[in-house]
Design a protein around this motif. Structure first.
Motif, PDB file in Angstrom:
ATOM      1  N   SER A  48       8.224   0.758   2.944  1.00 22.19           N
ATOM      2  CA  SER A  48       7.780   1.571   1.804  1.00 22.19           C
ATOM      3  C   SER A  48       8.966   2.104   1.011  1.00 22.19           C
ATOM      4  N   GLN A  92       1.578   2.729  -0.684  1.00 23.36           N
ATOM      5  CA  GLN A  92       0.904   3.039   0.584  1.00 23.36           C
ATOM      6  C   GLN A  92       0.033   4.281   0.443  1.00 23.36           C
ATOM      7  N   ASP A 176       1.578  -2.460  -0.791  1.00 25.07           N
ATOM      8  CA  ASP A 176       2.024  -1.792   0.436  1.00 25.07           C
ATOM      9  C   ASP A 176       0.814  -1.366   1.269  1.00 25.07           C
ATOM     10  N   GLU A 177       0.492  -2.134   2.282  1.00 22.45           N
ATOM     11  CA  GLU A 177      -0.661  -1.904   3.156  1.00 22.45           C
ATOM     12  C   GLU A 177      -1.956  -1.667   2.379  1.00 22.45           C
TER      13      GLU A 177
END
Ligand SMILES: Nc1ncnc2c1ncn2[C@@H]1O[C@H](COP(=O)(O)OP(=O)(O)OP(=O)(O)O)[C@@H](O)[C@H]1O
Ligand SMILES: [Mg+2]
Length: 506
Positions: A48, A92, A176-177
């Motif tokens: 991240s 994220q 991001d995720e």
């Protein structure tokens, strides 16, 4: 397919140091045009941080280079300049503004572009509606983001990223995720959108701890370990074990601990639980028993933890916890905790963690009473206990005074578990406990479940991870339409049967 083109995204020599602490060191990653590229790494490995540097949220140390379709972009970058160069993000933490509308969140970065001219709200609303609809979302663009479910928020952040680079010739997307908060159908929709974008020439950097997703969707992967790129591979040459080795630097035997616990007397008995999407659920969990609970979205399964804990209102239920009456409809949350019930919620940012407080404050929150003597906190006792908990739950970095929000996502999750289990509950509800945690931490959490069970704690594991349910539970309850649809145990306790029972109608 687009190999003759320049890489959509090329970063070279990215380093980042926070107060003398090096988090990224000389990282280089190339995402080709038309490629879906997985970024792997344990919690805290720096994924991240890299994303935040690319989006201009944080500057890198000196010497970093960024090229988009071969064109250099100079640091420090601004969010508007990277977007105009065709680079978009799903962060994220999603980076949505809760107080603003869906429409404003989709276009907020661009209102400035036509300074002085009125914002063409109606046209944008139509554009927003069609972009949302393509993602299966039928929501009013005027709605405040704060009223959306966490899955819808994640979808909104995804729609925004795709809109940001819409029409760009060779865009790059950094996700991001994105799947951490999505259900299976939403993940499928995201993958379809990713494949379509890649087919048109986009390069996509995709971060996920779910190795099945990495194997399904990516063409290549790069692994980070302790802020350093430690390996690259073509996904076609990988399986789950080799990805784990790339991430951890070692092979793992089974991530599921063996367990031979025979459940004891009933710890929690619930009859006719009603409220939200649950329409009358009977449930019994014995001491030391691990009961899995699952179902499709809206089956009611994911409402059960919050009805039992009291953060959502139950209208009816007769229950007993450890032999005493437990008033699910009316008991205040604090009394439920004192009675021995504990919940690790699925959405840690909203329900589990106070991101502005320190790790120590977060972990002690539920036990403050114990640390208070004669109305003064007993700091020494608190320090010792917190230190022990952070070590037990492998929260990294093990600095009690760090602000919770600075921890990587997976480490926040481990800290929330430490906080909740510190109360030594009799019944523990875990809602998606491995969400956002790396494969090493997953193994640790599974071991914690086995330890709880061995100590005689009753565990309700609410999750959509069918394999985890099958491997960790004594039995699994599948909900459909707000009631129990099936109960699986013995030879039926396999992921295929769980999936089948989830999908069955009637
Ligand atoms: N603003 C900050 N100040 C100090 N340290 C920070 C800051 N932001 C991140 N870190 C540290 O940098 C390290 C890397 O964090 P990062 O969030 O990049 O990890 P990650 O790979 O994304 O992990 P996860 O998979 O858990 O999301 C962590 O140790 C984190 O505590
Ligand atoms: Mg992260």
């Amino acid at each position: 397919m687009h190999s003759q083109r320049q890489p959509a995204l090329l970063v070279r020599n990215i380093s980042k140091t926070f107060n003398g602490n090096t988090v990224l060191s000389g990282c280089s990653i190339e995402v080709k045009s038309g490629e879906i590229h997985g970024l792997l790494g344990q919690n805290g490995s720096g994924k991240s941080t890299l994303v935040k540097i690319l989006s201009g949220y944080q500057p890198p140390d000196a010497g970093a280079e960024l090229l988009l379709s071969g064109v250099p972009v100079h640091f420090p970058v601004s969010s508007a300049s990277v977007r105009d160069s065709g680079l978009a993000f799903v962060h994220q933490d999603l980076a949505l503004v809760d107080e603003l509308s869906v429409l404003d969140n989709l276009f907020v970065g661009r209102y400035g572009a036509g300074l002085g001219r009125p914002v063409p709200t109606r046209r944008l609303a139509a554009q927003a509606r069609s972009a949302l609809a393509q993602f299966g979302m039928q929501i009013d663009p005027g709605r405040a983001v704060s009223t959306l479910s966490s899955g819808d928020k994640a979808c909104l952040a995804i729609v925004r990223a795709f809109l940001d680079v819409d029409g760009h010739e060779s865009p790059a997307l950094v996700l991001d995720e994105p799947t951490a908060r999505l259900d299976r159908a939403e993940v499928e929709r995201l993958f379809t959108a990713m494949r379509a974008a890649a087919a048109r020439g986009a390069g996509i950097l995709f971060i996920s701890h779910r190795l099945d997703e990495i194997l399904t969707i990516t063409d290549r992967v790069t692994a980070l370990r302790g802020g350093v790129v430690t390996g690259e591979a073509n996904t076609a040459n990988c399986d789950e074990d080799s990805l784990i080795e790339l991430i951890l630097g070692e092979r793992l035997s089974s991530i599921y601990p063996p367990s031979s616990v025979v459940p004891g007397a009933p710890a929690l008995t619930v009859a006719g639980l009603t409220g939200d999407t649950v329409l009358g659920l009977d449930l019994e969990i014995r001491a030391g028993e691990v009961v899995g609970l699952t179902g499709l979205p809206d089956s009611g399964a994911d409402a059960v933890p919050y009805l039992l804990m009291g953060s959502r209102r139950a209208t009816a239920s007769a229950a007993e916890l450890d032999g005493a009456t437990f008033d699910v409809a009316r008991m205040p949350i604090s009394q439920r905790i004192r009675s021995g019930l504990a919940l690790v919620p699925g959405d840690r940012a909203e329900q589990g963690a106070a991101l502005g407080l320190t790790v120590s404050e977060n972990v002690s929150l539920l036990r403050l009473r114990e640390f208070v003597r004669f109305t003064f906190l007993n700091p020494r006792k608190q320090r010792t206990e917190v230190g022990r908990l952070l070590a037990d739950f492998d929260v990294r970095p093990q600095r009690p005074n760090a602000v919770m929000g600075v921890l990587s996502g997976g480490n926040q999750q481990k800290a929330v578990m430490a906080k909740t289990l510190a109360t030594a509950p009799k019944v523990v509800i875990l809602h998606e406990p491995t969400q956002g945690v790396d494969v090493g931490a997953r193994r640790l959490i599974f071991q914690i479940v086995a330890d709880l069970s061995a100590q005689g704690t009753a565990v309700l594991l609410v999750s959509v991870e069918h394999e985890d349910l099958a491997r960790l539970s004594h039995r699994v309850i599948v909900m459909r339409n707000g009631v129990v649809g099936a109960e699986l145990s013995g030879d039926d306790l396999v992921k295929e049967r769980i999936a089948e029972e989830c999908l069955r109608t009637g």
